[in-house]
Write an enzyme that holds these catalytic residues in place. Structure first.
Site, short mmCIF file in Angstrom:
data_model
loop_
_atom_site.label_atom_id
_atom_site.label_comp_id
_atom_site.label_asym_id
_atom_site.label_seq_id
_atom_site.Cartn_x
_atom_site.Cartn_y
_atom_site.Cartn_z
N GLY A 180 0.80 -1.23 0.00
CA GLY A 180 0.00 0.00 0.00
C GLY A 180 0.82 1.27 0.00
O GLY A 180 0.30 2.35 0.29
N LYS A 198 8.16 16.29 -4.27
CA LYS A 198 8.51 16.63 -2.88
C LYS A 198 9.72 17.55 -2.84
O LYS A 198 9.76 18.52 -2.06
CB LYS A 198 8.78 15.33 -2.10
CG LYS A 198 7.51 14.46 -1.97
CD LYS A 198 7.83 13.05 -1.54
CE LYS A 198 6.56 12.21 -1.42
NZ LYS A 198 6.83 10.76 -1.31
N GLY A 295 1.97 5.65 4.26
CA GLY A 295 1.13 4.85 5.15
C GLY A 295 0.06 5.73 5.77
O GLY A 295 0.28 6.93 6.01
N1 HSE Z 1 4.32 6.56 -3.03
C1 HSE Z 1 4.89 7.38 -2.00
C2 HSE Z 1 6.10 6.66 -1.46
C3 HSE Z 1 3.87 7.62 -0.92
O1 HSE Z 1 6.32 5.49 -1.77
O2 HSE Z 1 6.88 7.27 -0.74
C4 HSE Z 1 4.17 8.81 -0.05
O3 HSE Z 1 4.21 10.01 -0.76
#
Ligand code: HSE
Length: 420
Positions: A180, A198, A295
């Site tokens: 997930g 980010k 999460g």
């Molecule tokens: N897909 C992203 C990760 C979720 O794996 O970090 C959090 O931004």
């Protein structure tokens, strides 16, 4: 009492509602008021979510509800949430979002629209790690020299498994999806785009740089093979997908790519789905932030922290950390072609006389100095040359790769990984 409307009650939205309920005692004490979820928007009303909040499939039920003080946007996507958030702000509602893609494209327009209305987004970068807070407030006395981070848990999980267990790429991606952590479209994870979103957010707070994803260097982990990982291990490196922002004079380089990092570096030791971000400030020195980057509960922890902050203080910090531009000190984005790095190359060549000499000649012609070289037998009369270089310029490496690719004794496009 503060009333919240959640638009997008999926994994994170459900956790937000649950945390506000489970931890209501400490939350109301910290906020100085009770905070309740009044309603939530979902696409599918018939799905059971185990929550005792009113659900609707119409965003207007939240946006037009005068009782709702804070809109939590957890829809995902870019343009649709942009419209929703604009409407929330224009009706005077504070907004909290975890949506990094929205911010990667529209953060400056949103900062302009938000003006005196609170707009918070702690969960958008590195999930539960309070990195926005640390960078925007805790380190605000510093010129930021660099930010280096593992900002995508899915790729870090995959790199860790490939390194420790020797599992193949596709099997691990499937595992990460099952856990997930992966984006709805995992290309965002393995292609570096999620980390880039980010990084762009952090770069605005650290440097006031207004760049979009298409302006910066973005590569993923899709080219990294077991062979590269074995080379890395042999020479004392770990392979990680990194987001890097680095100030160099009046320029800032922004890049996301797989990187070889010396195993003794703290960031090389971050395994599994965890995220870690090192920020170097000119006064504080190096600081390191570590924790779960994805999460439901971890991400919701950051969302709820923003809600509490808004409930208690309204708005105090400028959304992107700057109240006005630095006079005469505007930083600009360094062109990708001018980035300097050490490089690792894997070149699959015909295993015959004279090939090595021709390869080293091409390195010399492109002004690239070899640091180490290994040759390993590969399939059907070919060999892999595994080469690391001294510091070189990105455009020279790119030009050399193009030339190598065009040669008949080079069997496939050379693989390049930057060395940090
Ligand atoms: N897909 C992203 C990760 C979720 O794996 O970090 C959090 O931004």
């Amino acid at each position: 009492m503060i009333k919240v409307g959640i638009i997008g009650v999926g994994t994170v939205g459900t956790s937000v509602a649950q945390i506000l309920k489970d931890n209501a005692d400490v939350i109301s004490a910290r906020a100085g008021t009770d905070i309740v979820v009044k309603s939530g928007v979902v696409k599918n009303l018939s799905k059971e979510r185990g929550l005792d909040i009113k659900l609707t499939d119409n965003v207007d039920d939240i946006l037009n509800d005068p009782e709702i003080d804070i809109v939590v946007e957890l829809m995902g996507g870019v343009e649709e949430p942009f419209e929703v958030v604009k409407r929330a702000l224009s009706s005077g509602k504070a907004v909290v979002t975890a949506n990094k893609a929205l911010l990667a494209y529209h953060r400056y327009e949103l900062a302009e629209l938000a003006k005196d209305i609170a707009f918070e987004y702690e969960a958008s970068v590195a999930g539960g790690i309070p990195i926005i807070n640390a960078l925007r407030d805790g380190l605000s006395a510093n010129h930021i020299e660099s930010i280096t981070g593992i900002m995508n848990g899915t790729s870090n999980y995959m790199m860790t498994k490939m390194t420790n267990d020797g599992i193949g790429y596709d099997d691990i991606l499937k595992e990460a999806q099952d856990l997930g952590y992966a984006e709805a479209d995992p290309t965002f994870d393995v292609g570096g785009f999620d980390a880039a979103h980010k990084l762009l957010i952090l770069a605005s707070i650290a440097y006031g740089i207004d760049a979009k994803p298409e302006d910066i260097l973005i590569e993923g982990i899709d080219n990294v093979s077991q062979e590269d990982i074995q080379f890395a291990k042999e020479f004392g490196y770990a392979v990680k997908l990194l987001g890097i922002a680095k100030k160099d004079g009046n320029e800032v380089e922004l890049r996301v790519h797989a990187a070889l990092i010396k195993q003794e570096e703290m960031i090389a030791k971050i395994d599994g789905v965890m995220n870690a971000i090192s920020v170097v400030g000119d006064k504080v020195g190096e600081t390191l932030y570590y924790g779960p980057g994805a999460g439901g509960d971890a991400t919701a922890s950051a969302v709820v922290a923003n809600i509490i902050d808004i409930a208690r203080s309204g708005k105090s910090t400028p959304m992107l950390g700057f109240d006005r531009p630095m006079e005469g000190k505007k930083l600009t984005l360094k062109p990708t072609a001018n980035i300097q790095s050490k490089y690792y190359l894997r070149i699959n060549v015909s295993d015959k006389a004279g090939v090595l000499a021709r390869i080293t000649k091409i390195f010399e012609e492109h002004n690239i100095s070899v640091e180490t070289m290994l040759q390993r037998s590969a399939a059907e009369g070919s060999a892999n040359l595994l080469i690391s270089t001294h510091i070189a310029v990105e455009k020279d490496i790119q030009n050399m790769i193009k030339e190598l690719e065009s040669l008949d004794f080079v069997k496939s496009t050379p693989v390049m990984i930057r060395i940090i």
